[in-house]
Design a protein around this motif. Sequence first.
Motif, short mmCIF file in Angstrom:
data_model
loop_
_atom_site.label_atom_id
_atom_site.label_comp_id
_atom_site.label_asym_id
_atom_site.label_seq_id
_atom_site.Cartn_x
_atom_site.Cartn_y
_atom_site.Cartn_z
N ASP A 101 0.81 -1.22 0.00
CA ASP A 101 0.00 0.00 0.00
C ASP A 101 0.84 1.27 0.00
OD1 ASP A 101 -2.40 -1.47 0.06
OD2 ASP A 101 -2.29 -1.64 2.26
N ARG A 102 2.12 1.16 -0.29
CA ARG A 102 2.99 2.33 -0.42
C ARG A 102 3.34 2.51 -1.90
NH1 ARG A 102 1.62 4.83 4.06
NH2 ARG A 102 2.15 3.63 5.95
N ARG A 103 3.55 3.75 -2.31
CA ARG A 103 3.73 4.06 -3.72
C ARG A 103 5.07 4.77 -3.95
NH1 ARG A 103 -0.03 4.43 -7.75
NH2 ARG A 103 -1.64 4.02 -6.20
N ALA A 104 5.80 4.34 -4.98
CA ALA A 104 7.05 4.99 -5.37
C ALA A 104 6.74 6.13 -6.32
CB ALA A 104 7.99 3.99 -6.03
N THR A 105 7.16 7.33 -5.99
CA THR A 105 6.80 8.50 -6.78
C THR A 105 7.97 9.16 -7.49
OG1 THR A 105 7.06 9.96 -4.87
CG2 THR A 105 4.87 8.97 -5.23
N ARG A 106 9.19 8.74 -7.18
CA ARG A 106 10.37 9.37 -7.78
C ARG A 106 11.31 8.29 -8.31
NH1 ARG A 106 7.25 12.86 -7.36
NH2 ARG A 106 7.42 14.81 -6.17
N ARG A 107 12.00 8.61 -9.39
CA ARG A 107 13.01 7.72 -9.96
C ARG A 107 14.34 8.47 -10.06
NH1 ARG A 107 13.30 3.02 -12.76
NH2 ARG A 107 11.03 2.85 -12.87
N TRP A 108 15.39 7.82 -9.58
CA TRP A 108 16.74 8.37 -9.64
C TRP A 108 17.54 7.62 -10.69
CZ3 TRP A 108 19.12 11.22 -5.21
CH2 TRP A 108 18.17 11.59 -4.24
N ARG A 109 18.45 8.32 -11.34
CA ARG A 109 19.34 7.68 -12.32
C ARG A 109 20.69 8.38 -12.28
NH1 ARG A 109 21.16 7.81 -17.68
NH2 ARG A 109 21.15 5.75 -18.70
N VAL A 110 21.75 7.59 -12.30
CA VAL A 110 23.10 8.16 -12.38
C VAL A 110 23.86 7.41 -13.47
CG1 VAL A 110 23.95 6.66 -10.54
CG2 VAL A 110 25.26 8.68 -11.20
N GLU A 111 24.54 8.16 -14.30
CA GLU A 111 25.37 7.58 -15.36
C GLU A 111 26.82 7.97 -15.10
OE1 GLU A 111 26.07 8.03 -20.19
OE2 GLU A 111 24.16 8.65 -19.29
N LEU A 112 27.70 6.97 -15.05
CA LEU A 112 29.12 7.19 -14.87
C LEU A 112 29.83 7.06 -16.22
CD1 LEU A 112 29.61 5.00 -11.68
CD2 LEU A 112 29.03 7.43 -11.80
N ASP A 113 31.12 7.41 -16.26
CA ASP A 113 31.85 7.29 -17.52
C ASP A 113 32.28 5.86 -17.82
OD1 ASP A 113 33.89 7.03 -15.68
OD2 ASP A 113 34.87 8.92 -16.17
N ALA A 114 32.21 4.98 -16.81
CA ALA A 114 32.55 3.56 -16.99
C ALA A 114 32.18 2.82 -15.72
CB ALA A 114 34.04 3.39 -17.30
N ASP A 115 32.14 1.49 -15.78
CA ASP A 115 32.02 0.73 -14.55
C ASP A 115 33.19 1.08 -13.63
OD1 ASP A 115 29.82 -0.53 -15.63
OD2 ASP A 115 30.86 -2.42 -16.06
N LEU A 116 32.92 1.13 -12.32
CA LEU A 116 33.96 1.48 -11.36
C LEU A 116 34.39 0.25 -10.56
CD1 LEU A 116 32.79 4.86 -9.79
CD2 LEU A 116 34.43 4.49 -11.63
N ALA A 117 35.67 0.18 -10.25
CA ALA A 117 36.23 -0.82 -9.34
C ALA A 117 37.34 -0.12 -8.56
CB ALA A 117 36.75 -2.03 -10.09
N ARG A 118 37.02 0.33 -7.34
CA ARG A 118 37.96 1.13 -6.56
C ARG A 118 37.96 0.68 -5.11
NH1 ARG A 118 37.63 7.42 -8.57
NH2 ARG A 118 37.66 7.00 -10.82
N PRO A 119 39.07 0.92 -4.40
CA PRO A 119 39.07 0.60 -2.97
C PRO A 119 37.95 1.35 -2.26
CG PRO A 119 41.29 1.08 -3.74
CD PRO A 119 40.36 1.45 -4.87
N LEU A 120 37.31 0.70 -1.31
CA LEU A 120 36.28 1.35 -0.52
C LEU A 120 36.86 2.59 0.14
CD1 LEU A 120 33.30 0.80 0.44
CD2 LEU A 120 34.31 -0.05 2.55
N PRO A 121 36.22 3.77 0.00
CA PRO A 121 36.84 5.01 0.48
C PRO A 121 36.74 5.23 1.98
CG PRO A 121 34.73 5.48 -0.55
CD PRO A 121 35.00 4.02 -0.78
N TYR A 122 36.17 4.29 2.73
CA TYR A 122 36.07 4.39 4.18
C TYR A 122 36.69 3.15 4.81
CZ TYR A 122 32.77 8.14 3.25
OH TYR A 122 32.19 9.28 2.81
N SER A 123 37.23 3.31 6.02
CA SER A 123 37.86 2.19 6.69
C SER A 123 36.91 1.56 7.70
CB SER A 123 39.14 2.64 7.41
OG SER A 123 38.83 3.57 8.44
N ILE A 124 37.11 0.29 7.97
CA ILE A 124 36.39 -0.46 8.99
C ILE A 124 37.44 -1.16 9.84
CG2 ILE A 124 34.76 -2.32 9.45
CD1 ILE A 124 33.44 -1.70 6.80
N LEU A 125 37.46 -0.87 11.13
CA LEU A 125 38.46 -1.44 12.04
C LEU A 125 39.87 -1.14 11.56
CD1 LEU A 125 36.87 -4.92 12.83
CD2 LEU A 125 36.65 -2.79 14.10
N GLY A 126 40.06 0.04 10.96
CA GLY A 126 41.38 0.44 10.53
C GLY A 126 41.77 -0.06 9.15
#
Length: 274
Positions: A101-126
């Motif tokens: 009974d809930r309705r989705a009213t907005r759609r988001w889209r993002v286009e990058l210049d290529a698929d990304l594969a990068r180190p996670l930019p935040y640390s966990i337990l150092g």
Amino acid sequence: MGNSRLAAALLAALLLAAGPARSGDDHLWGAPAAAAEPEVRDPFFAFCVALAEGDSLGVWTGRELAARLAATGRRSKLPVESVVLMERREVPPALQPTHRDRRATRRWRVELDADLARPLPYSILGYHPGTLHVSRVLEALEWVLPGTSVRVDGPDGPELRVGAMHALRLEAGHVILDADGLVDRLLGKKLDDTWTEAFVLARVEGAADPRENGLNGVALGRARNGRPLSGAFDFRRDEVLPNGRPAARALSGLCRPVVAPYEQPDPRAWSWRP
């Protein structure tokens, strides 16, 4: 709850950061950034929070976005230079999906210049624990769920007051944390590979820990074995929060049934390969 839940929050935060605004939305940026401890430290996240809470619609090019972020005088940890185009649009009423009974009213889209594969930019337990894989195109549907009050630790637990919840479900593309083998061996099940399904943005009051009051970001995802994961992000400090906090559990319980049901795992999950 393991550190994989924190990793999921980081992954979904990237999707949150992939939001557009129309060029005329100068009210989002009219005031200079606060000199001391802004509510959202990362300028990319600050932009997207204002976008969602202000219900701004439109399209931005990567160049326009970069100029806006540069004007804040703060740097983002996210790969904003890879964004080509972003948009947030209204879903026509006749095409708005519904669930519980809930309705989705907005759609988001993002286009990058290529698929990304990068180190996670935040640390966990150092550690920076793995590689973040993001597809070139991401699309998400947004539900705005009404505010409510909820007790998270039984009938005698503290009552949290939750404002309107922006819950986004990833519909196309992928955002994945591929945990490094060394970290897998060191932490075991404390850090799973994580497929992001959805994320939630909401304001909370009444938490015993003041760090949980105010703006909260929570991600919903799954491990490779299908186990549901969730995690929280502290926008003010630009860092992950310790796992198992009441606000994150409350938001997960309120939003997952709509945007990432336990009984309905994403059929696309783990069809991706690095």
